[in-house]
Enzyme design. Sequence first.
Site, PDB file in Angstrom:
ATOM      1  N   ASP A  69      41.314  65.861 112.354  1.00 47.73           N
ATOM      2  CA  ASP A  69      41.815  67.016 111.884  1.00 47.73           C
ATOM      3  C   ASP A  69      43.228  66.919 111.984  1.00 47.73           C
ATOM      4  O   ASP A  69      43.691  66.003 111.861  1.00 47.73           O
ATOM      5  CB  ASP A  69      41.119  68.211 113.776  1.00 47.73           C
ATOM      6  N   GLU A 123      42.540  67.759 118.274  1.00 45.78           N
ATOM      7  CA  GLU A 123      43.804  67.549 118.488  1.00 45.78           C
ATOM      8  C   GLU A 123      44.660  68.023 118.037  1.00 45.78           C
ATOM      9  O   GLU A 123      45.438  68.139 119.100  1.00 45.78           O
ATOM     10  CB  GLU A 123      43.994  65.803 118.788  1.00 45.78           C
TER      11      GLU A 123
END
Length: 398
Positions: free
Chosen positions: A76, A141
């Site tokens: 991500d 994250e």
Amino acid sequence: MSQATDPVANLQTLIRCPSVTPQEGGALHALASMLAPMGFEVERMTFTEHGTPDIENLYARIGDGGPHLMFAGHTDVVPVGNEDAWTHAPFGADIVDGVMYGRGAVDMKGGIACFVAAVARYIEKHGAPAGSLSFLITGDEEGPAINGTAKLLQWAADKGERWDACILGEPTNPDTLGDMAKIGRRGSLTGVVTVIGTQGHVAYPHLADNPLRGMTQIAAALFDPPLDAGSDDFQPSNLEITTIDTGNTATNVIPARASAAFNIRFSDHWTVDSLKAEIERRIHAAAEAHGLRPDRASPVRFELEWKSPPSAVFLTRDDTLVSVVRSSIEAVTGRELELSTSGGTSDARYIKDYCPVVEFGLVGKTMHMVDECVDVADLETLTTIYERIIGDWFASRT
């Protein structure tokens, strides 16, 4: 045989997946397509929790015995911001003058692309390692970090996975590849203190209690004296007040409450519990010593809320892992590596509860910025370093 030996092609594929948290964007699918032809058993799972977005994650393993080396990271990325400010399409992975542009180039699709290439090259030369290799990759994250690495580790451990060491591919180098690896992190603790006053008209202060008078005393007590002077392994602990708010928009009204949020990055002089006790002691002392007005002896009334979850300070003490990482980096780059515990938190704060972890990746100067980019030459160098780490680490364990 896998075609994933080229880190540049790997990274272009990953960047072109618009995986802005919490969207998977095709990035985990692309990664699975790289790993499966090498013989990895790839599993995909989605974790959920009320009030947070559902997050897709990936776990892949080759081998069924020990020793077991894990590579961890996230696909991500943060939002691109104003796309018009980019000189190259943020999900285009354009290469211009030896530099690849794109969101996630260094944080941290680049690290993943290089480790995939390193594993592919290692297997092509030597076959599967005498043990196990795994990828533990989250899509959370950069977001709440609730449905990602912490749950993925627990899920894997519950099904019997055990790891002997981990490389986390975050961008750790400040200026040049080979500058720095992270062997620990300071802890992080966040709280909100609210001072309770009495609302009133500014022209009639005797009928009110201004909470900001007490807040200034509490803030001073939080800042001084310093929490510590640091240690051989960690920078000094540091407290910063990040907001002070009354919720009051009127200039002629004394507010009823004032709240201050603060964050502490703390050294190994403290545990979470001992630091909480020290902060509570300071606030209580300041509240007892000062009223809200000089002519009123009552102590300052306050509320203290600790935000979850805190992060404990940690230091990796696995001499084999640290020495292999260090010698591999120095052999490839010719640079003297700094072993550091600086910076913010990372998913290493979860991994360290399962196995020793060292962080090493690309140069991070452009992470989260417009025109995030990476030198193409660094991708090849990092792949060479990772391949050497894989070979030397398994050799050290046999």
